[in-house]
Write a protein that holds these residues in place. Structure first.
Motif, short mmCIF file in Angstrom:
data_model
loop_
_atom_site.label_atom_id
_atom_site.label_comp_id
_atom_site.label_asym_id
_atom_site.label_seq_id
_atom_site.Cartn_x
_atom_site.Cartn_y
_atom_site.Cartn_z
N GLY A 25 0.77 -1.23 0.00
CA GLY A 25 0.00 0.00 0.00
C GLY A 25 0.80 1.28 0.00
O GLY A 25 0.23 2.36 0.08
N SER A 26 2.14 1.19 -0.08
CA SER A 26 2.95 2.41 -0.06
C SER A 26 4.30 2.17 -0.72
O SER A 26 4.63 1.05 -1.11
CB SER A 26 3.16 2.90 1.38
OG SER A 26 3.95 1.99 2.10
N VAL A 27 5.07 3.24 -0.82
CA VAL A 27 6.43 3.17 -1.34
C VAL A 27 7.36 3.71 -0.26
O VAL A 27 7.16 4.83 0.23
CB VAL A 27 6.59 4.01 -2.64
CG1 VAL A 27 8.02 3.97 -3.12
CG2 VAL A 27 5.63 3.51 -3.71
N GLY A 28 8.34 2.92 0.14
CA GLY A 28 9.31 3.35 1.14
C GLY A 28 10.44 4.12 0.48
O GLY A 28 10.84 3.82 -0.64
N VAL A 29 10.96 5.11 1.18
CA VAL A 29 12.06 5.94 0.69
C VAL A 29 13.06 6.11 1.82
O VAL A 29 12.68 6.32 2.97
CB VAL A 29 11.56 7.32 0.22
CG1 VAL A 29 12.70 8.17 -0.32
CG2 VAL A 29 10.45 7.19 -0.82
N ARG A 30 14.36 5.99 1.47
CA ARG A 30 15.41 6.22 2.47
C ARG A 30 16.66 6.75 1.79
O ARG A 30 16.83 6.66 0.57
CB ARG A 30 15.73 4.94 3.24
CG ARG A 30 16.45 3.90 2.43
CD ARG A 30 16.72 2.66 3.25
NE ARG A 30 17.48 1.66 2.49
CZ ARG A 30 17.76 0.47 2.92
NH1 ARG A 30 17.36 0.08 4.12
NH2 ARG A 30 18.44 -0.38 2.17
N ASP A 31 17.56 7.29 2.59
CA ASP A 31 18.86 7.78 2.12
C ASP A 31 19.78 6.58 1.94
O ASP A 31 20.04 5.85 2.89
CB ASP A 31 19.43 8.75 3.16
CG ASP A 31 20.74 9.39 2.77
OD1 ASP A 31 21.40 8.91 1.82
OD2 ASP A 31 21.13 10.37 3.43
N SER A 32 20.30 6.39 0.74
CA SER A 32 21.15 5.22 0.49
C SER A 32 22.47 5.28 1.26
O SER A 32 23.09 4.25 1.49
CB SER A 32 21.43 5.06 -1.01
OG SER A 32 22.17 6.15 -1.49
N LYS A 33 22.89 6.47 1.66
CA LYS A 33 24.13 6.60 2.43
C LYS A 33 23.92 6.24 3.90
O LYS A 33 24.88 6.12 4.64
CB LYS A 33 24.68 8.02 2.30
CG LYS A 33 25.10 8.38 0.87
CD LYS A 33 25.64 9.79 0.75
CE LYS A 33 24.70 10.89 1.14
NZ LYS A 33 23.46 11.06 0.44
N ASP A 34 22.67 6.10 4.32
CA ASP A 34 22.34 5.80 5.72
C ASP A 34 21.23 4.74 5.75
O ASP A 34 20.11 5.01 6.17
CB ASP A 34 21.90 7.07 6.43
CG ASP A 34 21.70 6.88 7.92
OD1 ASP A 34 22.13 5.83 8.47
OD2 ASP A 34 21.12 7.78 8.55
N PRO A 35 21.52 3.52 5.30
CA PRO A 35 20.47 2.50 5.19
C PRO A 35 19.85 2.09 6.52
O PRO A 35 18.75 1.55 6.53
CB PRO A 35 21.17 1.32 4.51
CG PRO A 35 22.63 1.53 4.76
CD PRO A 35 22.83 3.02 4.85
N ASN A 36 20.52 2.36 7.62
CA ASN A 36 19.96 2.04 8.93
C ASN A 36 19.27 3.24 9.56
O ASN A 36 18.77 3.15 10.68
CB ASN A 36 21.04 1.50 9.87
CG ASN A 36 21.58 0.18 9.39
OD1 ASN A 36 20.83 -0.70 8.99
ND2 ASN A 36 22.89 0.03 9.39
N GLY A 37 19.25 4.35 8.85
CA GLY A 37 18.63 5.57 9.35
C GLY A 37 17.13 5.58 9.11
O GLY A 37 16.52 4.55 8.80
N PRO A 38 16.55 6.74 9.23
CA PRO A 38 15.11 6.85 9.10
C PRO A 38 14.62 6.56 7.68
O PRO A 38 15.35 6.74 6.70
CB PRO A 38 14.83 8.31 9.48
CG PRO A 38 16.11 9.02 9.24
CD PRO A 38 17.19 8.02 9.48
N PHE A 40 10.76 6.72 5.28
CA PHE A 40 9.39 7.19 5.32
C PHE A 40 8.61 6.51 4.21
O PHE A 40 9.18 5.97 3.27
CB PHE A 40 9.28 8.72 5.27
CG PHE A 40 9.86 9.36 4.04
CD1 PHE A 40 9.05 9.67 2.96
CD2 PHE A 40 11.19 9.69 3.98
CE1 PHE A 40 9.57 10.27 1.84
CE2 PHE A 40 11.73 10.31 2.85
CZ PHE A 40 10.90 10.59 1.78
N ALA A 41 7.32 6.49 4.36
CA ALA A 41 6.44 5.83 3.41
C ALA A 41 5.52 6.85 2.77
O ALA A 41 4.97 7.72 3.46
CB ALA A 41 5.62 4.75 4.11
N LEU A 42 5.39 6.76 1.47
CA LEU A 42 4.48 7.61 0.71
C LEU A 42 3.41 6.73 0.08
O LEU A 42 3.69 5.59 -0.31
CB LEU A 42 5.23 8.34 -0.40
CG LEU A 42 6.38 9.25 0.01
CD1 LEU A 42 7.11 9.74 -1.23
CD2 LEU A 42 5.88 10.41 0.82
#
Length: 62
Positions: A25-38, A40-42
């Motif tokens: 039901g969504s698409v996750g987005v994250r910073d590739s330089k910080d894969p363990n960081g925050p 978010f879902a759109l």
């Protein structure tokens, strides 16, 4: 299991890189330089509109 993939425009020179993942039901987005960081879902519609605006250059810095 969520499978992340790097955006096609990302590069290895330390620039702006994102990863995306299809989620129920969504698409996750994250910073590739910080894969363990925050992350978010759109909603799929919001992600589609974001991609449209990025491609059009509507979000470029003035």
């Amino acid at each position: 299991m969520i499978v992340w993939r790097k955006a096609s425009r990302s590069n290895t020179s330390g620039g702006n890189c994102v990863e995306v993942a299809q989620r129920p039901g969504s698409v996750g987005v994250r910073d590739s330089k910080d894969p363990n960081g925050p992350t978010f879902a759109l909603s799929q519609e919001t992600f589609r509109l974001l991609v449209r605006d990025v491609k059009a250059g509507d979000l470029d810095k003035p």
